[in-house]
Design an enzyme around this catalytic site. Structure first.
Site, PDB file in Angstrom:
ATOM      1  N   PHE A  12     -50.316  38.134  35.270  1.00 14.82           N
ATOM      2  CA  PHE A  12     -51.217  37.384  36.155  1.00 14.82           C
ATOM      3  C   PHE A  12     -52.109  38.324  36.997  1.00 14.82           C
ATOM      4  N   THR A 134     -44.167  43.973  47.153  1.00 13.28           N
ATOM      5  CA  THR A 134     -44.167  42.579  47.608  1.00 13.28           C
ATOM      6  C   THR A 134     -43.668  42.459  49.046  1.00 13.28           C
ATOM      7  N   ASP A 135     -44.116  41.401  49.730  1.00 11.14           N
ATOM      8  CA  ASP A 135     -43.619  41.140  51.091  1.00 11.14           C
ATOM      9  C   ASP A 135     -42.140  40.736  51.087  1.00 11.14           C
ATOM     10  N   GLU A 136     -41.618  40.359  49.898  1.00 12.37           N
ATOM     11  CA  GLU A 136     -40.233  39.874  49.850  1.00 12.37           C
ATOM     12  C   GLU A 136     -39.232  40.967  50.216  1.00 12.37           C
ATOM     13  N   TYR A 174     -34.494  39.802  42.568  1.00  9.02           N
ATOM     14  CA  TYR A 174     -35.885  40.257  42.389  1.00  9.02           C
ATOM     15  C   TYR A 174     -36.300  41.167  43.541  1.00  9.02           C
ATOM     16  N   LEU A 214     -45.026  28.348  41.879  1.00  9.98           N
ATOM     17  CA  LEU A 214     -45.264  27.065  42.551  1.00  9.98           C
ATOM     18  C   LEU A 214     -46.632  26.443  42.251  1.00  9.98           C
ATOM     19  N   PRO A 229     -41.225  19.281  41.393  1.00  4.94           N
ATOM     20  CA  PRO A 229     -39.925  19.630  41.978  1.00  4.94           C
ATOM     21  C   PRO A 229     -40.066  20.509  43.229  1.00  4.94           C
ATOM     22  N   ASN A 273     -44.520  24.701  51.849  1.00  3.36           N
ATOM     23  CA  ASN A 273     -44.608  24.317  50.429  1.00  3.36           C
ATOM     24  C   ASN A 273     -45.044  22.872  50.242  1.00  3.36           C
ATOM     25  N   ASP A 303     -32.010  23.220  46.525  1.00  7.14           N
ATOM     26  CA  ASP A 303     -32.719  24.395  47.035  1.00  7.14           C
ATOM     27  C   ASP A 303     -32.416  25.635  46.182  1.00  7.14           C
ATOM     28  N   GLY A 306     -30.227  31.426  48.334  1.00  8.94           N
ATOM     29  CA  GLY A 306     -30.742  32.543  49.149  1.00  8.94           C
ATOM     30  C   GLY A 306     -32.212  32.419  49.494  1.00  8.94           C
ATOM     31  N   HIS A 307     -32.707  31.199  49.535  1.00  9.69           N
ATOM     32  CA  HIS A 307     -34.147  30.935  49.673  1.00  9.69           C
ATOM     33  C   HIS A 307     -34.704  31.459  51.007  1.00  9.69           C
TER      34      HIS A 307
HETATM   35  P1  NAD Z   1     -46.315  38.679  35.864  1.00  8.05           P
HETATM   36  O1  NAD Z   1     -44.887  38.306  35.640  1.00  8.05           O
HETATM   37  O2  NAD Z   1     -47.359  37.649  35.710  1.00  8.05           O
HETATM   38  O3  NAD Z   1     -46.725  39.890  34.900  1.00  8.05           O
HETATM   39  C1  NAD Z   1     -45.879  40.976  34.673  1.00  8.05           C
HETATM   40  C2  NAD Z   1     -46.483  41.790  33.538  1.00  8.05           C
HETATM   41  O4  NAD Z   1     -45.649  42.946  33.351  1.00  8.05           O
HETATM   42  C3  NAD Z   1     -46.537  41.051  32.204  1.00  8.05           C
HETATM   43  O5  NAD Z   1     -47.751  41.304  31.555  1.00  8.05           O
HETATM   44  C4  NAD Z   1     -45.377  41.659  31.407  1.00  8.05           C
HETATM   45  O6  NAD Z   1     -45.574  41.639  30.009  1.00  8.05           O
HETATM   46  C5  NAD Z   1     -45.387  43.074  31.953  1.00  8.05           C
HETATM   47  N1  NAD Z   1     -44.080  43.746  31.814  1.00  8.05           N
HETATM   48  C6  NAD Z   1     -42.863  43.245  32.127  1.00  8.05           C
HETATM   49  N2  NAD Z   1     -41.916  44.142  31.839  1.00  8.05           N
HETATM   50  C7  NAD Z   1     -42.559  45.229  31.332  1.00  8.05           C
HETATM   51  C8  NAD Z   1     -42.120  46.492  30.869  1.00  8.05           C
HETATM   52  N3  NAD Z   1     -40.817  46.821  30.841  1.00  8.05           N
HETATM   53  N4  NAD Z   1     -43.036  47.386  30.435  1.00  8.05           N
HETATM   54  C9  NAD Z   1     -44.362  47.065  30.434  1.00  8.05           C
HETATM   55  N5  NAD Z   1     -44.831  45.876  30.842  1.00  8.05           N
HETATM   56  C10 NAD Z   1     -43.929  44.975  31.298  1.00  8.05           C
HETATM   57  O7  NAD Z   1     -46.337  39.315  37.315  1.00  8.05           O
HETATM   58  P2  NAD Z   1     -47.455  39.195  38.456  1.00  8.05           P
HETATM   59  O8  NAD Z   1     -47.221  37.964  39.220  1.00  8.05           O
HETATM   60  O9  NAD Z   1     -48.772  39.492  37.880  1.00  8.05           O
HETATM   61  O10 NAD Z   1     -47.005  40.423  39.380  1.00  8.05           O
HETATM   62  C11 NAD Z   1     -47.464  41.745  39.093  1.00  8.05           C
HETATM   63  C12 NAD Z   1     -46.843  42.701  40.106  1.00  8.05           C
HETATM   64  O11 NAD Z   1     -47.210  42.305  41.422  1.00  8.05           O
HETATM   65  C13 NAD Z   1     -45.317  42.719  40.087  1.00  8.05           C
HETATM   66  O12 NAD Z   1     -44.901  44.035  40.299  1.00  8.05           O
HETATM   67  C14 NAD Z   1     -44.920  41.834  41.260  1.00  8.05           C
HETATM   68  O13 NAD Z   1     -43.680  42.233  41.770  1.00  8.05           O
HETATM   69  C15 NAD Z   1     -46.046  42.124  42.231  1.00  8.05           C
HETATM   70  N6  NAD Z   1     -46.387  41.048  43.180  1.00  8.05           N
HETATM   71  C16 NAD Z   1     -46.626  39.775  42.720  1.00  8.05           C
HETATM   72  C17 NAD Z   1     -47.010  38.801  43.646  1.00  8.05           C
HETATM   73  C18 NAD Z   1     -47.297  37.381  43.196  1.00  8.05           C
HETATM   74  O14 NAD Z   1     -47.523  36.515  44.049  1.00  8.05           O
HETATM   75  N7  NAD Z   1     -47.344  37.085  41.919  1.00  8.05           N
HETATM   76  C19 NAD Z   1     -47.145  39.110  45.013  1.00  8.05           C
HETATM   77  C20 NAD Z   1     -46.870  40.428  45.422  1.00  8.05           C
HETATM   78  C21 NAD Z   1     -46.514  41.397  44.501  1.00  8.05           C
HETATM   79  O1  DAU Z   2     -44.237  36.811  48.249  1.00  6.32           O
HETATM   80  C1  DAU Z   2     -44.635  37.492  47.094  1.00  6.32           C
HETATM   81  C2  DAU Z   2     -43.864  36.954  45.913  1.00  6.32           C
HETATM   82  O2  DAU Z   2     -44.394  35.657  45.636  1.00  6.32           O
HETATM   83  C3  DAU Z   2     -43.959  37.843  44.677  1.00  6.32           C
HETATM   84  O3  DAU Z   2     -43.362  39.080  44.955  1.00  6.32           O
HETATM   85  C4  DAU Z   2     -43.268  37.167  43.485  1.00  6.32           C
HETATM   86  O4  DAU Z   2     -43.460  37.946  42.319  1.00  6.32           O
HETATM   87  C5  DAU Z   2     -43.873  35.797  43.280  1.00  6.32           C
HETATM   88  O5  DAU Z   2     -43.190  35.135  42.246  1.00  6.32           O
HETATM   89  C6  DAU Z   2     -43.791  34.970  44.559  1.00  6.32           C
HETATM   90  O6  DAU Z   2     -42.429  34.648  44.887  1.00  6.32           O
HETATM   91  P1  DAU Z   2     -42.007  33.213  45.490  1.00  6.32           P
HETATM   92  O7  DAU Z   2     -40.584  33.006  45.204  1.00  6.32           O
HETATM   93  O8  DAU Z   2     -42.469  33.065  46.888  1.00  6.32           O
HETATM   94  O9  DAU Z   2     -42.962  32.273  44.567  1.00  6.32           O
HETATM   95  P2  DAU Z   2     -42.667  30.905  43.797  1.00  6.32           P
HETATM   96  O10 DAU Z   2     -43.988  30.444  43.305  1.00  6.32           O
HETATM   97  O11 DAU Z   2     -41.554  31.013  42.835  1.00  6.32           O
HETATM   98  O12 DAU Z   2     -42.214  29.937  44.965  1.00  6.32           O
HETATM   99  C7  DAU Z   2     -43.032  29.704  46.101  1.00  6.32           C
HETATM  100  C8  DAU Z   2     -42.277  28.746  47.030  1.00  6.32           C
HETATM  101  O13 DAU Z   2     -42.207  27.460  46.392  1.00  6.32           O
HETATM  102  C9  DAU Z   2     -40.844  29.141  47.298  1.00  6.32           C
HETATM  103  O14 DAU Z   2     -40.521  28.782  48.639  1.00  6.32           O
HETATM  104  C10 DAU Z   2     -40.023  28.298  46.329  1.00  6.32           C
HETATM  105  C11 DAU Z   2     -40.838  27.044  46.200  1.00  6.32           C
HETATM  106  N1  DAU Z   2     -40.770  26.361  44.891  1.00  6.32           N
HETATM  107  C12 DAU Z   2     -41.007  27.083  43.759  1.00  6.32           C
HETATM  108  C13 DAU Z   2     -40.969  26.491  42.499  1.00  6.32           C
HETATM  109  C14 DAU Z   2     -41.220  27.309  41.253  1.00  6.32           C
HETATM  110  C15 DAU Z   2     -40.538  24.978  44.803  1.00  6.32           C
HETATM  111  O15 DAU Z   2     -40.358  24.319  45.841  1.00  6.32           O
HETATM  112  N2  DAU Z   2     -40.503  24.393  43.571  1.00  6.32           N
HETATM  113  C16 DAU Z   2     -40.697  25.091  42.405  1.00  6.32           C
HETATM  114  O16 DAU Z   2     -40.613  24.491  41.303  1.00  6.32           O
END
Ligand code: NAD
Ligand code: DAU
Length: 367
Positions: A12, A134-136, A174, A214, A229, A273, A303, A306-307
């Site tokens: 993504f 990540t902020d997590e 994670y 989400l 959900p 959410n 839920d 560990g949310h």
């Molecule tokens: P994503 O899951 O959409 O994409 C991950 C990509 O990494 C995929 O293309 C997958 O094929 C590739 N990948 C997985 N394992 C691999 C491996 N062993 N070798 C090479 N490629 C591999 O993830 P995303 O949401 O785009 O997140 C990208 C980065 O940003 C991650 O490190 C995530 O922790 C961080 N991040 C995401 C968010 C968010 O909201 N999505 C927020 C903050 C930080």
């Molecule tokens: O904060 C940054 C992180 O954001 C990234 O590091 C992660 O890679 C990314 O996946 C994301 O994590 P979250 O757990 O916050 O994202 P998610 O979209 O899974 O969930 C967002 C919120 O929505 C969370 O409080 C859980 C809730 N949720 C999620 C799903 C998938 C629901 O209520 N229902 C759902 O079906």
């Protein structure tokens, strides 16, 4: 010309970053190294696949030989490590692969870059490595006493936020793996002078996000009149950032961030959410005119274990040092995102068929 090795560039944020860099600069070459897990999708990059400044390498960041060969072949100036397992729910179901990819993959990448960039005098030339974090890693914040209707703090001046020196306190497998990766990156900087910098970003949304997260999950389910959900009471809060704003931050920090430093990236765009889900319902109905998209689709489910209750970033450092700030208001970004999912049904169809369906049924069966 500068060369950027982007790992996880078919995911993504990685694919949005590849597209952002190629359209923003004429003097940037991108090498995208991706293992193409379920989350990696080359359809995200169809528009650049024939661009002479773009190269795809199908490889795993855990594969020392493949990474070393890629570094030798392309000699990148920058390495941006996006590659990761990124979904919290999957980490609860299967933590091992998160340790493998996110921790050991990062360590392998660091070792390979260190070897390739060593200039023989203890330095690494002008090379730079950025770890996408990540902020997590900071754990969770308390919900402020006074809230606006959307779940954001009513008194932002007197509210707690994550800052770069907030103690690390991850709760999910994670976030534990991402924390560990950050600590290895910092250790390589402090021990070997390795030229690394770390960004930590809040929740992203936008085009090409896999519909297990989400926002795309809710958009896709709403379009298809499927239940929406919502975990727990729906009052958990995330700080939402449009993906292009994140890409811009990564570009700025990679070029000009101070080595060894962490930069928080986020938007002061906190929303509960349930508010997100309700705005998606309202916007999908407005855009499609489909009256069946209604709040009746909302289903409260068990839920997440560990949310974390609330994430909220203070992006003061990146703003003060580099002039970055989030440019896309949530109300604008969410409409753009919904329109993108409506305009790209084939993309959605491809990523939601087959293995994804199995995952979806398993994940929500007991909820
Ligand atoms: P994503 O899951 O959409 O994409 C991950 C990509 O990494 C995929 O293309 C997958 O094929 C590739 N990948 C997985 N394992 C691999 C491996 N062993 N070798 C090479 N490629 C591999 O993830 P995303 O949401 O785009 O997140 C990208 C980065 O940003 C991650 O490190 C995530 O922790 C961080 N991040 C995401 C968010 C968010 O909201 N999505 C927020 C903050 C930080
Ligand atoms: O904060 C940054 C992180 O954001 C990234 O590091 C992660 O890679 C990314 O996946 C994301 O994590 P979250 O757990 O916050 O994202 P998610 O979209 O899974 O969930 C967002 C919120 O929505 C969370 O409080 C859980 C809730 N949720 C999620 C799903 C998938 C629901 O209520 N229902 C759902 O079906």
């Amino acid at each position: 010309m500068s060369t950027w090795l982007v790992t996880g560039g078919a995911g993504f944020i990685g694919s949005n970053f590849v597209l952002y860099m190629l359209r923003t600069y004429d003097d940037v070459r991108i090498v995208n190294l991706d293992a193409l897990t379920y989350a990696g999708n080359l359809e995200n990059l169809l528009s650049v696949q024939d661009n002479p400044r773009y190269t795809f390498v199908h490889a795993d960041i855990r594969d020392a030989q493949a990474v070393a060969d890629t570094l030798a072949a392309h000699d990148p100036d920058y390495v941006i490590n996006f590659a990761a397992e990124s979904h919290v729910d999957r980490s609860i179901a299967n933590p091992g692969v998160f340790a493998d990819t996110n921790v050991m993959g990062t360590v392998n990448l660091l070792n390979c870059c260190r070897a390739a960039w060593d200039d023989g005098t203890g330095g690494f030339g002008a090379h730079r490595y950025l770890q996408v974090g990540t902020d997590e890693v900071y754990g969770t914040l308390a919900i402020p006493e006074a809230l606006n209707a959307d779940g954001s703090p009513a008194d932002p001046e007197h509210t707690d936020y994550f800052r770069e020196d907030t103690p690390l306190s991850p709760h999910s497998p994670y976030s534990a793996s991402k924390t560990s990766a950050d600590l290895f990156v910092k250790a390589y900087h402090d021990t070997y002078g390795f030229p690394a910098v770390i960004t930590r970003c809040s929740n992203n949304y936008g085009p090409y996000q896999f519909p297990e997260k989400l926002i795309p999950l809710m958009i896709n389910n709403a379009i298809h009149h499927k239940p929406l959900p919502v975990y727990g009471d729906g009052l958990n809060v995330r700080d939402w950032l449009y993906v292009d704003d994140h890409c811009k931050a990564i570009d700025m920090v990679a070029r000009d961030g101070r080595l060894g430093e962490v930069y928080n990236v986020g938007g002061h765009n906190e929303r509960a959410n349930i508010y997100i889900v309700k705005t998606i319902i309202q916007q999908v109905r407005e855009v499609t005119g489909d009256e069946q998209v209604s709040e009746d689709l909302i289903t409260y489910v068990q839920d997440r274990a560990g949310h974390d209750r609330r994430y909220g970033m203070a992006p003061d450092k990146i703003r003060a040092e580099l002039g970055w700030y989030p440019q896309t208001p949530y109300e604008e970004g969410i409409v753009k995102t919904i329109r993108w999912y409506l305009d790209n049904p084939t993309w959605v169809e491809h990523v939601t068929s087959g293995a994804y369906q199995d995952y979806y049924e398993r994940m929500y069966a007991d909820k």
